[in-house]
Scaffold this active site. Sequence first.
Site, PDB file in Angstrom:
ATOM      1  N   LYS A   1     -25.386  -0.643  11.240  1.00 26.13           N
ATOM      2  CA  LYS A   1     -25.630  -0.469   9.800  1.00 26.13           C
ATOM      3  C   LYS A   1     -25.634   1.007   9.461  1.00 26.13           C
ATOM      4  O   LYS A   1     -25.632   1.870  10.315  1.00 26.13           O
ATOM      5  CB  LYS A   1     -26.982  -1.082   9.396  1.00 26.13           C
ATOM      6  CG  LYS A   1     -27.151  -2.543   9.742  1.00 26.13           C
ATOM      7  CD  LYS A   1     -26.230  -3.441   8.972  1.00 26.13           C
ATOM      8  CE  LYS A   1     -26.428  -4.906   9.389  1.00 26.13           C
ATOM      9  NZ  LYS A   1     -25.368  -5.756   8.938  1.00 26.13           N
TER      10      LYS A   1
ATOM     11  N   SER B   1     -19.757  -7.040   8.517  1.00 27.90           N
ATOM     12  CA  SER B   1     -20.772  -6.416   7.665  1.00 27.90           C
ATOM     13  C   SER B   1     -20.566  -4.922   7.440  1.00 27.90           C
ATOM     14  O   SER B   1     -21.137  -4.358   6.514  1.00 27.90           O
ATOM     15  CB  SER B   1     -22.176  -6.650   8.226  1.00 27.90           C
ATOM     16  OG  SER B   1     -22.415  -5.842   9.345  1.00 27.90           O
TER      17      SER B   1
END
Length: 192
Positions: free
Chosen positions: A85, A44
């Site tokens: 993230k 990700s």
Amino acid sequence: MEENIQGKQKNELVEWIKAIVFALLVAFVIKQFLFTPVLVKGASMMPTLEDHDRVIINKIGPKFKAIDRFDVVVIKMNEETNYIKRIIGLPGDKIEYKDDQLYINGEKFSEPYLEQFKKELKDTGSLTYDFTLDQNLGETTVPEGQYFVLGDNRRVSNDSRNPEVGFIPKERIMGTTSIICWPVKHIDFSFN
């Protein structure tokens, strides 16, 4: 004489034990409260971070300074799962993506960390699909004390666009990271 030698050996052993216990205590404090390694799992955050990279989390920094836009953070999702993230939206921000372009509070923002990935796309689609906070999360701005995060690999990242993840409360942010410490070929001290 022999008693003197045994006494010195015993004192030396005690000193070694003290030194080892002290070193273990210092290592525990550093890992628990200051810095700790984390394994990246999944794709990700590619191309910034790859699966199985090891990064160092700075746990103390966010306690003394604000978390900045575009910082890479480690988020405690539950007891077994951490997410890595990038901070996109700060409290009070209005976030929108249109034609693969980020807009924050109506202002166009560049994301240089995505340029390589955009160039490597095999199709003509966009890296980040169009959305607004209102469409995805039912809010017009990022709520106070929370953040909006995205993975750099926007096509596969499970991030704040998903209502199940949503906005991230500050308390769940374990720390920031900008150091890849393993594998050797990926070592980087400021990948942001």
